[in-house]
Scaffold this motif. Structure first.
Motif, PDB file in Angstrom:
ATOM      1  N   ASP A 153      48.266  32.750  41.387  1.00 51.45           N
ATOM      2  CA  ASP A 153      49.182  33.816  41.029  1.00 51.45           C
ATOM      3  C   ASP A 153      49.574  33.783  39.549  1.00 51.45           C
ATOM      4  OD1 ASP A 153      50.594  31.490  41.223  1.00 51.45           O
ATOM      5  OD2 ASP A 153      52.298  32.334  42.314  1.00 51.45           O
ATOM      6  N   ALA A 154      49.079  32.790  38.803  1.00 47.83           N
ATOM      7  CA  ALA A 154      49.347  32.750  37.370  1.00 47.83           C
ATOM      8  C   ALA A 154      48.563  33.859  36.674  1.00 47.83           C
ATOM      9  CB  ALA A 154      48.974  31.384  36.795  1.00 47.83           C
ATOM     10  N   ARG A 190      39.566  33.853  46.547  1.00 52.75           N
ATOM     11  CA  ARG A 190      39.023  34.081  45.203  1.00 52.75           C
ATOM     12  C   ARG A 190      38.735  35.544  44.958  1.00 52.75           C
ATOM     13  NH1 ARG A 190      34.639  29.935  43.037  1.00 52.75           N
ATOM     14  NH2 ARG A 190      36.449  28.617  43.493  1.00 52.75           N
ATOM     15  N   ILE A 191      38.093  36.224  45.909  1.00 48.10           N
ATOM     16  CA  ILE A 191      37.775  37.636  45.684  1.00 48.10           C
ATOM     17  C   ILE A 191      39.044  38.481  45.704  1.00 48.10           C
ATOM     18  CG2 ILE A 191      37.280  38.138  48.126  1.00 48.10           C
ATOM     19  CD1 ILE A 191      35.516  39.636  45.021  1.00 48.10           C
ATOM     20  N   ALA A 192      40.044  38.090  46.487  1.00 54.97           N
ATOM     21  CA  ALA A 192      41.324  38.804  46.461  1.00 54.97           C
ATOM     22  C   ALA A 192      41.973  38.676  45.099  1.00 54.97           C
ATOM     23  CB  ALA A 192      42.250  38.273  47.551  1.00 54.97           C
ATOM     24  N   ALA A 193      41.906  37.486  44.502  1.00 51.78           N
ATOM     25  CA  ALA A 193      42.470  37.280  43.167  1.00 51.78           C
ATOM     26  C   ALA A 193      41.728  38.112  42.132  1.00 51.78           C
ATOM     27  CB  ALA A 193      42.413  35.803  42.806  1.00 51.78           C
ATOM     28  N   LEU A 194      40.405  38.183  42.247  1.00 52.54           N
ATOM     29  CA  LEU A 194      39.610  38.953  41.290  1.00 52.54           C
ATOM     30  C   LEU A 194      39.908  40.446  41.381  1.00 52.54           C
ATOM     31  CD1 LEU A 194      36.155  37.150  41.607  1.00 52.54           C
ATOM     32  CD2 LEU A 194      37.745  37.012  39.704  1.00 52.54           C
ATOM     33  N   GLU A 195      40.077  40.957  42.606  1.00 51.59           N
ATOM     34  CA  GLU A 195      40.333  42.381  42.799  1.00 51.59           C
ATOM     35  C   GLU A 195      41.816  42.735  42.637  1.00 51.59           C
ATOM     36  OE1 GLU A 195      38.515  44.870  42.933  1.00 51.59           O
ATOM     37  OE2 GLU A 195      36.563  44.409  43.798  1.00 51.59           O
ATOM     38  N   GLY A 196      42.695  41.730  42.612  1.00 50.40           N
ATOM     39  CA  GLY A 196      44.119  42.000  42.503  1.00 50.40           C
ATOM     40  C   GLY A 196      44.727  42.465  43.812  1.00 50.40           C
ATOM     41  N   GLY A 197      44.172  42.023  44.949  1.00 48.56           N
ATOM     42  CA  GLY A 197      44.686  42.404  46.264  1.00 48.56           C
ATOM     43  C   GLY A 197      45.511  41.300  46.890  1.00 48.56           C
ATOM     44  N   LEU A 215      43.827  51.204  40.207  1.00 50.44           N
ATOM     45  CA  LEU A 215      43.757  52.641  39.968  1.00 50.44           C
ATOM     46  C   LEU A 215      44.328  53.446  41.132  1.00 50.44           C
ATOM     47  CD1 LEU A 215      40.163  52.736  38.439  1.00 50.44           C
ATOM     48  CD2 LEU A 215      42.330  52.954  37.202  1.00 50.44           C
ATOM     49  N   GLY A 216      44.863  52.761  42.136  1.00 46.17           N
ATOM     50  CA  GLY A 216      45.509  53.461  43.242  1.00 46.17           C
ATOM     51  C   GLY A 216      44.822  53.348  44.581  1.00 46.17           C
ATOM     52  N   ALA A 217      43.617  52.791  44.623  1.00 40.28           N
ATOM     53  CA  ALA A 217      42.938  52.607  45.914  1.00 40.28           C
ATOM     54  C   ALA A 217      43.725  51.632  46.783  1.00 40.28           C
ATOM     55  CB  ALA A 217      41.524  52.101  45.702  1.00 40.28           C
ATOM     56  N   ASP A 218      43.559  51.770  48.092  1.00 37.25           N
ATOM     57  CA  ASP A 218      44.254  50.902  49.035  1.00 37.25           C
ATOM     58  C   ASP A 218      43.403  49.721  49.485  1.00 37.25           C
ATOM     59  OD1 ASP A 218      46.747  52.647  49.593  1.00 37.25           O
ATOM     60  OD2 ASP A 218      45.069  54.021  49.905  1.00 37.25           O
ATOM     61  N   ILE A 219      42.094  49.944  49.579  1.00 38.07           N
ATOM     62  CA  ILE A 219      41.173  48.926  50.077  1.00 38.07           C
ATOM     63  C   ILE A 219      39.902  48.957  49.240  1.00 38.07           C
ATOM     64  CG2 ILE A 219      39.795  48.160  52.062  1.00 38.07           C
ATOM     65  CD1 ILE A 219      41.898  49.630  53.840  1.00 38.07           C
ATOM     66  N   VAL A 220      39.367  47.791  48.951  1.00 40.41           N
ATOM     67  CA  VAL A 220      38.067  47.664  48.287  1.00 40.41           C
ATOM     68  C   VAL A 220      37.127  46.939  49.230  1.00 40.41           C
ATOM     69  CG1 VAL A 220      36.820  46.543  46.399  1.00 40.41           C
ATOM     70  CG2 VAL A 220      39.002  47.653  45.949  1.00 40.41           C
ATOM     71  N   MET A 221      35.884  47.411  49.320  1.00 43.46           N
ATOM     72  CA  MET A 221      34.901  46.692  50.128  1.00 43.46           C
ATOM     73  C   MET A 221      33.707  46.313  49.275  1.00 43.46           C
ATOM     74  SD  MET A 221      31.867  48.504  50.798  1.00 43.46           S
ATOM     75  CE  MET A 221      31.374  47.426  52.105  1.00 43.46           C
ATOM     76  N   GLY A 258      29.891  40.308  53.695  1.00 42.37           N
ATOM     77  CA  GLY A 258      30.723  41.416  53.243  1.00 42.37           C
ATOM     78  C   GLY A 258      32.167  40.975  53.151  1.00 42.37           C
ATOM     79  N   VAL A 259      32.998  41.825  52.546  1.00 40.88           N
ATOM     80  CA  VAL A 259      34.417  41.491  52.426  1.00 40.88           C
ATOM     81  C   VAL A 259      35.219  42.753  52.176  1.00 40.88           C
ATOM     82  CG1 VAL A 259      34.340  41.056  49.926  1.00 40.88           C
ATOM     83  CG2 VAL A 259      36.048  39.879  51.338  1.00 40.88           C
ATOM     84  N   LEU A 260      36.450  42.762  52.687  1.00 40.00           N
ATOM     85  CA  LEU A 260      37.419  43.815  52.440  1.00 40.00           C
ATOM     86  C   LEU A 260      38.627  43.202  51.754  1.00 40.00           C
ATOM     87  CD1 LEU A 260      37.228  45.440  55.976  1.00 40.00           C
ATOM     88  CD2 LEU A 260      36.506  46.582  53.868  1.00 40.00           C
ATOM     89  N   VAL A 261      39.202  43.921  50.796  1.00 42.32           N
ATOM     90  CA  VAL A 261      40.370  43.441  50.060  1.00 42.32           C
ATOM     91  C   VAL A 261      41.417  44.537  50.048  1.00 42.32           C
ATOM     92  CG1 VAL A 261      41.227  42.440  47.911  1.00 42.32           C
ATOM     93  CG2 VAL A 261      38.813  42.123  48.549  1.00 42.32           C
ATOM     94  N   GLY A 262      42.673  44.172  50.299  1.00 43.56           N
ATOM     95  CA  GLY A 262      43.740  45.164  50.273  1.00 43.56           C
ATOM     96  C   GLY A 262      45.091  44.538  50.525  1.00 43.56           C
ATOM     97  N   ARG A 263      45.998  45.349  51.070  1.00 45.68           N
ATOM     98  CA  ARG A 263      47.329  44.859  51.404  1.00 45.68           C
ATOM     99  C   ARG A 263      47.286  44.019  52.676  1.00 45.68           C
ATOM    100  NH1 ARG A 263      48.426  50.226  49.667  1.00 45.68           N
ATOM    101  NH2 ARG A 263      48.057  50.931  51.809  1.00 45.68           N
TER     102      ARG A 263
END
Length: 408
Positions: A17-18, A84-91, A211-217, A233-238
């Motif tokens: 989170d840094a 790691r991918i959540a951190a990269l995508e900011g999710g 940019l406002g998207a809710d989910i990235v795949m 595969g992977v999904l990232v979001g809230r």
């Protein structure tokens, strides 16, 4: 292991989170060292985990106590990749799946129900079209396909039952762009979620959530791996939406294996470097191809004459490693061009350090009907080229063989 060594291993755990740069996150985020103090990420190649008592087992299975249970839904290596991918995508959270298509399937089944409606770009991967039209439709989920570049079309397609918007940007294989921020605003006005397939650019070059998207795949099979080794595969979001997806993965079982997760972790370590290098080479190849006789058109958002070049510069930090081009002629000419190459790999995969070439109309989009391909602009003379890390001069020489075959 000595106590002092163990304490040091715990003390230097990475703080995801840094405010770290993406180059640092790609190498460090998500790792949680064990008492052994390993420097590389560990592979937990186990189907199940042992409990200290029957009480602990009951607490874990009942959700009263956090911890590992069974690798279908709790595995430390898979969780490291997810973090790691959540951190990269900011999710807030990521959920890994067995493939990119499994990610889309589980997204639909977890967040949609009978009677719900999807608005989808017409310019998406062929299997995505089949999934929405042939299989999710059996669950009573309908889909309307729209021109990805036409904001009025996205708005007009909305119905009272619309719950999800879905897009690829840039699209496969024609590099059409969709304004993520604008479509997100439309989706949110109608209480719908926006999912963006970020496979072509990855978070190294585009971050749809910002940019406002809710989910990235992602199809992790592509650039996240980077060397064509594993499928995932992977999904990232809230956390709220991802918990629903996680629940379906836990029950349905379309999970990622620990070994594949470990491979993807290794791939993420070099992701920003690879994406920048492959983007630079792809732009050079696209510019060169535009000048060659026998090439009818080049599709790449990094070309200044691309109709959405300004949008690409706005929402991307570079243009990616995939381009497409049409040769003069139809299928026979496209196949002749492809068959004349000697170094590049004829395969439907992309995102590899090895350059690949394919004929979309008969491979990646071959299961679409002729009418669907025509609507999506997938013509018989179209060739997709995923640029790897080879010498640009060597790639040009191989493409020249294809150009020579056209003239012959």
């Amino acid at each position: 292991m000595s106590q002092s060594t163990y304490e040091r291993a715990q003390r230097i755990q990475f703080e995801a989170d840094a405010n770290y740069d993406i180059d640092t996150l790609s190498v460090r985020a998500g790792q949680s060292r064990t008492a052994e103090g390993e420097h590389s990420d560990a592979i937990f190649a186990t189907s199940s985990f042992v409990f200290s008592s029957a009480r602990e087992a009951a607490a874990r299975f009942g959700g009263d106590e956090a911890g590992n249970i069974y690798s279908r839904f709790t595995n430390p290596t898979v969780e490291a990749f997810e973090q790691r991918i959540a951190a990269l995508e900011g999710g807030e959270r990521a959920v890994a799946t067995s493939s990119g298509m499994a990610a889309i399937l589980n997204l639909g089944l977890a967040l949609l129900t009978h009677g719900d409606h999807v608005v989808c770009s017409r310019s998406v991967f062929g299997s995505t079209v089949s999934l929405f039209t042939k299989y999710l439709s059996r669950a009573g989920i309908s889909t309307t396909f729209v021109d990805p570049t036409d904001l009025e079309a996205w708005e007009a397609a909305v119905t009272p039952s619309t719950r999800l918007f879905f897009m690829e940007t840039p699209s496969n294989p024609l590099a059409e762009l969709t304004d993520i921020e604008a479509v997100a605003a439309i989706a949110h006005r109608h209480d719908a979620l926006l999912t963006v397939d970020n496979c072509f650019l990855t978070p190294a070059l585009q971050r749809p959530l910002s940019l406002g998207a809710d989910i990235v795949m992602h199809s992790a099979t592509k650039y996240l791996d980077g060397q064509g080794r594993c499928v995932g595969g992977v999904l990232v979001g809230r956390s709220a939406e991802m918990e629903e997806v996680f629940g379906l993965i836990r029950t349905g079982g379309a999970c990622m294996s620990p070994f594949n997760a470990w491979v993807f972790l290794k791939g993420l370590e070099t992701l920003p470097l690879r994406m920048r290098a492959q983007s630079e080479s792809a732009l050079a190849i696209a510019t060169w191809l535009q000048q060659q006789p026998g090439i009818r058109k080049v599709y790449y958002s990094g070309l200044p004459d691309h109709p959405q070049y300004a949008l690409a510069c706005k929402q991307q930090s570079a243009f990616g490693g995939v381009l497409s081009f049409e040769v003069e002629g139809e299928r026979d000419e496209a196949w002749r061009f492809i068959d004349a190459t000697r170094m590049v790999s004829i395969t439907g995969n992309l995102g590899d350090v090895k350059t690949t070439i394919t004929h979309p109309a008969t491979t990646t989009h071959g299961r679409m009907s002729a009418e669907e391909r025509e609507a999506a602009g997938i013509r018989e003379g179209l060739i997709r080229f995923s640029v790897g890390l080879e010498s640009i001069d060597d790639l040009k020489a191989d493409l020249q063989r294809g150009l020579d075959a056209l003239r012959a």
